[in-house]
Write a protein that holds these residues in place. Structure first.
Motif, PDB file in Angstrom:
ATOM      1  N   LEU A 467       0.833  -1.207   0.000  1.00  0.00           N
ATOM      2  CA  LEU A 467       0.000   0.000   0.000  1.00  0.00           C
ATOM      3  C   LEU A 467       0.870   1.261   0.000  1.00  0.00           C
ATOM      4  CD1 LEU A 467      -2.752   1.410   0.198  1.00  0.00           C
ATOM      5  CD2 LEU A 467      -2.604   1.211   2.686  1.00  0.00           C
ATOM      6  N   HIS A 468       1.928   1.229   0.800  1.00  0.00           N
ATOM      7  CA  HIS A 468       2.821   2.391   0.882  1.00  0.00           C
ATOM      8  C   HIS A 468       3.321   2.758  -0.516  1.00  0.00           C
ATOM      9  CE1 HIS A 468       6.578   4.257   3.052  1.00  0.00           C
ATOM     10  NE2 HIS A 468       5.816   5.170   2.487  1.00  0.00           N
ATOM     11  N   LYS A 469       3.801   1.726  -1.217  1.00  0.00           N
ATOM     12  CA  LYS A 469       4.329   1.980  -2.563  1.00  0.00           C
ATOM     13  C   LYS A 469       3.195   2.403  -3.506  1.00  0.00           C
ATOM     14  CE  LYS A 469       7.180   2.286  -5.825  1.00  0.00           C
ATOM     15  NZ  LYS A 469       8.480   2.953  -5.843  1.00  0.00           N
ATOM     16  N   ALA A 470       2.061   1.722  -3.398  1.00  0.00           N
ATOM     17  CA  ALA A 470       0.937   2.043  -4.290  1.00  0.00           C
ATOM     18  C   ALA A 470       0.529   3.511  -4.128  1.00  0.00           C
ATOM     19  CB  ALA A 470      -0.238   1.117  -4.004  1.00  0.00           C
ATOM     20  N   LEU A 471       0.518   3.989  -2.886  1.00  0.00           N
ATOM     21  CA  LEU A 471       0.133   5.385  -2.640  1.00  0.00           C
ATOM     22  C   LEU A 471       1.136   6.336  -3.278  1.00  0.00           C
ATOM     23  CD1 LEU A 471      -1.026   5.123   1.073  1.00  0.00           C
ATOM     24  CD2 LEU A 471      -2.479   5.668  -0.898  1.00  0.00           C
ATOM     25  N   GLN A 472       2.408   5.939  -3.230  1.00  0.00           N
ATOM     26  CA  GLN A 472       3.426   6.797  -3.834  1.00  0.00           C
ATOM     27  C   GLN A 472       3.284   6.820  -5.351  1.00  0.00           C
ATOM     28  OE1 GLN A 472       7.338   6.115  -2.184  1.00  0.00           O
ATOM     29  NE2 GLN A 472       6.657   7.210  -0.358  1.00  0.00           N
ATOM     30  N   VAL A 474       0.381   6.351  -6.959  1.00  0.00           N
ATOM     31  CA  VAL A 474      -0.867   7.045  -7.296  1.00  0.00           C
ATOM     32  C   VAL A 474      -0.805   8.534  -6.934  1.00  0.00           C
ATOM     33  CG1 VAL A 474      -3.357   7.154  -6.838  1.00  0.00           C
ATOM     34  CG2 VAL A 474      -2.237   4.938  -7.082  1.00  0.00           C
ATOM     35  N   LEU A 475      -0.281   8.849  -5.739  1.00  0.00           N
ATOM     36  CA  LEU A 475      -0.328  10.241  -5.272  1.00  0.00           C
ATOM     37  C   LEU A 475       0.984  10.994  -5.494  1.00  0.00           C
ATOM     38  CD1 LEU A 475      -2.073   9.637  -1.833  1.00  0.00           C
ATOM     39  CD2 LEU A 475      -3.170  10.380  -3.943  1.00  0.00           C
ATOM     40  N   GLY A 476       2.081  10.269  -5.439  1.00  0.00           N
ATOM     41  CA  GLY A 476       3.387  10.916  -5.564  1.00  0.00           C
ATOM     42  C   GLY A 476       4.270  10.587  -4.383  1.00  0.00           C
ATOM     43  N   PRO A 477       5.559  10.894  -4.502  1.00  0.00           N
ATOM     44  CA  PRO A 477       6.518  10.488  -3.460  1.00  0.00           C
ATOM     45  C   PRO A 477       6.310  11.171  -2.109  1.00  0.00           C
ATOM     46  CG  PRO A 477       7.569  11.881  -5.111  1.00  0.00           C
ATOM     47  CD  PRO A 477       6.213  11.558  -5.633  1.00  0.00           C
ATOM     48  N   GLU A 478       5.514  12.245  -2.059  1.00  0.00           N
ATOM     49  CA  GLU A 478       5.287  12.910  -0.766  1.00  0.00           C
ATOM     50  C   GLU A 478       4.372  12.085   0.145  1.00  0.00           C
ATOM     51  OE1 GLU A 478       5.105  14.162  -4.090  1.00  0.00           O
ATOM     52  OE2 GLU A 478       3.526  15.589  -3.585  1.00  0.00           O
ATOM     53  N   ALA A 479       3.669  11.129  -0.432  1.00  0.00           N
ATOM     54  CA  ALA A 479       2.782  10.283   0.383  1.00  0.00           C
ATOM     55  C   ALA A 479       3.654   9.289   1.128  1.00  0.00           C
ATOM     56  CB  ALA A 479       1.779   9.572  -0.513  1.00  0.00           C
ATOM     57  N   LYS A 480       4.099   9.708   2.315  1.00  0.00           N
ATOM     58  CA  LYS A 480       5.038   8.877   3.073  1.00  0.00           C
ATOM     59  C   LYS A 480       4.373   8.283   4.303  1.00  0.00           C
ATOM     60  CE  LYS A 480       9.550  10.699   1.916  1.00  0.00           C
ATOM     61  NZ  LYS A 480       9.344  11.997   1.276  1.00  0.00           N
ATOM     62  N   GLN A 481       4.774   7.073   4.633  1.00  0.00           N
ATOM     63  CA  GLN A 481       4.221   6.422   5.820  1.00  0.00           C
ATOM     64  C   GLN A 481       4.538   7.218   7.077  1.00  0.00           C
ATOM     65  OE1 GLN A 481       5.282   2.326   6.392  1.00  0.00           O
ATOM     66  NE2 GLN A 481       4.219   2.223   8.375  1.00  0.00           N
ATOM     67  N   ARG A 482       3.539   7.397   7.924  1.00  0.00           N
ATOM     68  CA  ARG A 482       3.749   8.081   9.189  1.00  0.00           C
ATOM     69  C   ARG A 482       3.494   7.162  10.375  1.00  0.00           C
ATOM     70  NH1 ARG A 482       4.049  13.510   9.117  1.00  0.00           N
ATOM     71  NH2 ARG A 482       4.683  13.109  11.241  1.00  0.00           N
TER      72      ARG A 482
END
Ligand code: ATP
Ligand code: MG
Length: 603
Positions: A467-472, A474-482
């Motif tokens: 999911l972490h990678k998928a979000l990056q 789809v949304l871009g590299p700023e979508a980082k796991q917190r």
């Protein structure tokens, strides 16, 4: 003029509201998704993402009063002005105003609102070093406001530099404000702030956050210049009231009076006064920790261990005062009464607070008896062996600590009564090893967000990487796991992202995860140095503290060798993504400002 804590807080908030600051509530004492510190140590903590450049929903000027716990100050407790728990007032500029406004407002608040005579104030500024230059700018502003040169002191990094709170993060030079608590005669001869024997007490600190300290120890200029200030409520109230210590404040006196009801000591000796102070501070801190909605309890690791340590220290000092009965929850009752109007969580959680205090007190007293037995066995054995100097080894002292919860100073005192000494160096080494182990355990827990290692949890864990990678993607590299949280039933995944995801974006991310599951990708684990992992572009958690040697999990196509995801992680993971089943996002919502939360299941 006498001013109480409540009034000071009110004045402060109102003053900065007038300067267009928005008030925010105190955050939890237990930081959210931030493994760099155990507790919130300053008002800036909950604001770190915004100091790093995320936009705050309340704007660029913030004011608040924040609950703080400083474990680094535990050993100072008993002196006049250091507490483990205290309230901190703060005003922030998030990439807005800088030195001029910050210092001018600090000066105005101190001299006009609090009406402190200018002669009583001294300030310190950063003296400069290889990484950053001397802060002549701050000094010049102070001077223009009327602080004379002889009360502007330049001190090195150990004094006039703040942060980062953990290993990495925002930091910068600061300017600190001091209040002189002695007579004007004494002031003439005073060595000045930061020097031993001084009667200048630090009350406020304006930090100019210009740098971000990286894991490599470099100081990078931040995207934006911030101001972060902190004023201790208890300390400032005490000096304004002309008190010699925070313990003379009315609310602290109420607590001490209750302790005296138990100890029946009307005129305590100096040593007994210190015991009273330690009990007051430690039970107050314990009450606030237990009163936090996060429901932390005493244990042998991490935060729970800090709680256990201060609580047991308080109990032991109760014994020193000759208190026989259980007293902690009775003291806590007073504390809840005092603070509940401002901290309703204490009232909400009071049963929990009192129960946990009772339980820990009973538990400690039980192990204490057993521990004393063990201690006496060790002593007897040594006497019968009649070996040279009578020394309790570090290992033995450590065993007493680990198995029976004996703090070192207690073992030392008991030993002294028998004419023994303790090898404290050896003890410290064992203790550090123990801390290192639990720290590693902490890293493991935070890094994986795993509560258990059941088969289902393991699957969810691998799903978070997908999911972490998928979000990056789809949304871009700023979508980082917190952060993440996994149970055998579901997963929760927090990531930095400003806006609500559209249903199309959610669908795309979900589809991409399912595609990668269907492709049957291999999950490979490799050990390598942290440096190497980073060189390979392995994703890692924001602000996370990693050991030098790390595990890296790569999810890749065994045929084409094409990599989909690479993350530093402690695992465990499945061997092949085909084991996961069908991935479904159930919910996408806000977690906190600038952080979104996805709840998902594997069907
Ligand atoms: P000190 O040198 O006295 O320990 P500090 O430099 O650690 O203070 P800061 O980190 O600048 O303090 O915190 C900001 C303010 O918070 C201080 O000016 C002080 O008023 C208050 N403060 C800091 N530590 C404590 C403490 N242990 N107990 C009570 N108040 C504190
Ligand atoms: Mg300090």
């Amino acid at each position: 003029m006498t001013i109480g804590a409540k009034e000071l807080k009110k004045k402060y908030i109102e003053f900065f509201k007038k300067q267009k600051h928005s008030e925010i509530p105190s955050a939890s004492l237990i930081p959210e998704n931030d493994p760099t510190v155990l507790f919130t140590t300053a008002g800036m903590h909950p604001l770190v993402p915004f100091l790093l450049g995320q936009s705050h929903p309340k704007g660029k000027r913030i004011v608040d009063v924040q609950k703080c716990i400083r474990t680094t100050d535990i050993d100072s407790v008993g002196d006049d002005f250091h507490l483990t728990f205290f309230e901190m007032l703060g005003n922030w500029s998030l990439g807005d105003y800088f030195k001029k406004e910050a210092i001018t407002w600090s000066f105005e608040f101190l001299t006009k609102e609090l009406k402190i005579p200018i002669e009583k104030i001294a300030v310190t500024c950063f003296a400069g070093d290889a990484n950053a230059s001397q802060d002549l700018e701050a000094a010049k502003i102070w001077k223009s406001l009327g602080i004379p040169d002889e009360r502007i002191f330049f001190l090195p990094k150990t004094d006039n530099w703040w942060g980062p709170a953990g290993e990495t993060g925002p930091c910068g030079p600061d300017t600190e404000m001091f209040y002189f608590v002695g007579t004007s005669q004494e002031q003439k001869k005073d060595p000045g702030p930061g020097t031993k024997g001084t009667k200048y007490v630090e009350i406020w600190n304006d930090v100019f956050m210009q740098y971000n300290k990286t894991k490599q120890g470099k100081f990078e200029l931040l995207k934006q210049q911030n101001v972060d200030t902190g004023m201790g409520v208890e300390r400032t109230t005490a000096v304004l009231q002309g008190k010699k210590s925070v313990y003379e404040l009315e609310e602290f006196q109420r607590i001490i009076l209750k302790i005296r009801e138990f100890s029946k000591i009307a005129k305590p000796s100096t040593k007994q006064i210190i015991s009273e102070r330690i009990i007051t501070d430690h039970i107050r801190a314990s009450t606030f920790i237990l009163g936090d909605d996060k429901k932390l309890i005493p244990s042998n690791v991490e935060r729970g261990y800090v709680l256990r340590r201060i609580l047991r220290r308080a109990i032991r000092h109760g014994m020193e005062l000759g208190i026989k009965e259980n007293f902690c929850s009775e003291i806590a009752k007073i504390i809840v009464e005092i603070y509940k109007p401002e901290y309703p969580e204490l009232d909400r959680n009071k049963r929990f607070i009192f129960d946990e205090l009772d339980k820990e007190e009973i538990r400690f007293k039980e192990t204490l008896t057993k521990g004393i037995h063990e201690f006496e066995r060790i002593i007897k054995q040594k006497i019968s062996q009649k070996q040279g100097p009578q020394i309790i080894s570090g290992n033995e002292a450590f065993l007493l600590f680990q198995s029976y919860g004996f703090p070192l100073e207690m073992t030392k005192e008991l030993a002294a009564e028998k004419g023994f000494t303790v090898n404290t160096d050896e003890y410290e080494k064992d203790f550090e090893k123990h801390q290192e182990l639990s720290r590693t355990a902490t890293i493991g827990k935070f890094a994986s967000g795993l509560a258990d290692t059941s088969e289902m949890s393991t699957k969810y864990h691998t799903a978070t990487h997908l999911l972490h990678k998928a979000l990056q993607v789809v949304l871009g590299p700023e979508a980082k796991q917190r952060g993440s949280n996994i149970t055998p039933e579901r997963m929760r995944f927090d990531f930095s992202w400003q806006a609500k995801m559209t249903s199309e974006q959610i669908k795309k991310a979900e589809d991409l995860v399912n595609e990668k599951i269907k492709q049957g990708l291999t999950v490979k684990k490799e050990e390598m140095s942290l440096e190497q992992a980073k060189k390979q572009g392995a994703m890692h958690l924001f602000g996370e503290k990693y050991p030098d040697k790390v595990s890296v999990y790569t999810i890749y196509d065994p045929k084409t060798k094409k990599e989909f995801s690479k993350e530093i992680c402690t695992g465990p993971h499945v061997k092949n993504t085909s084991e996961l089943g069908h991935f479904k996002i159930q919910k996408e919502e806000s977690s906190s400002a600038g952080v979104r939360r996805i709840k998902a299941v594997l069907e």
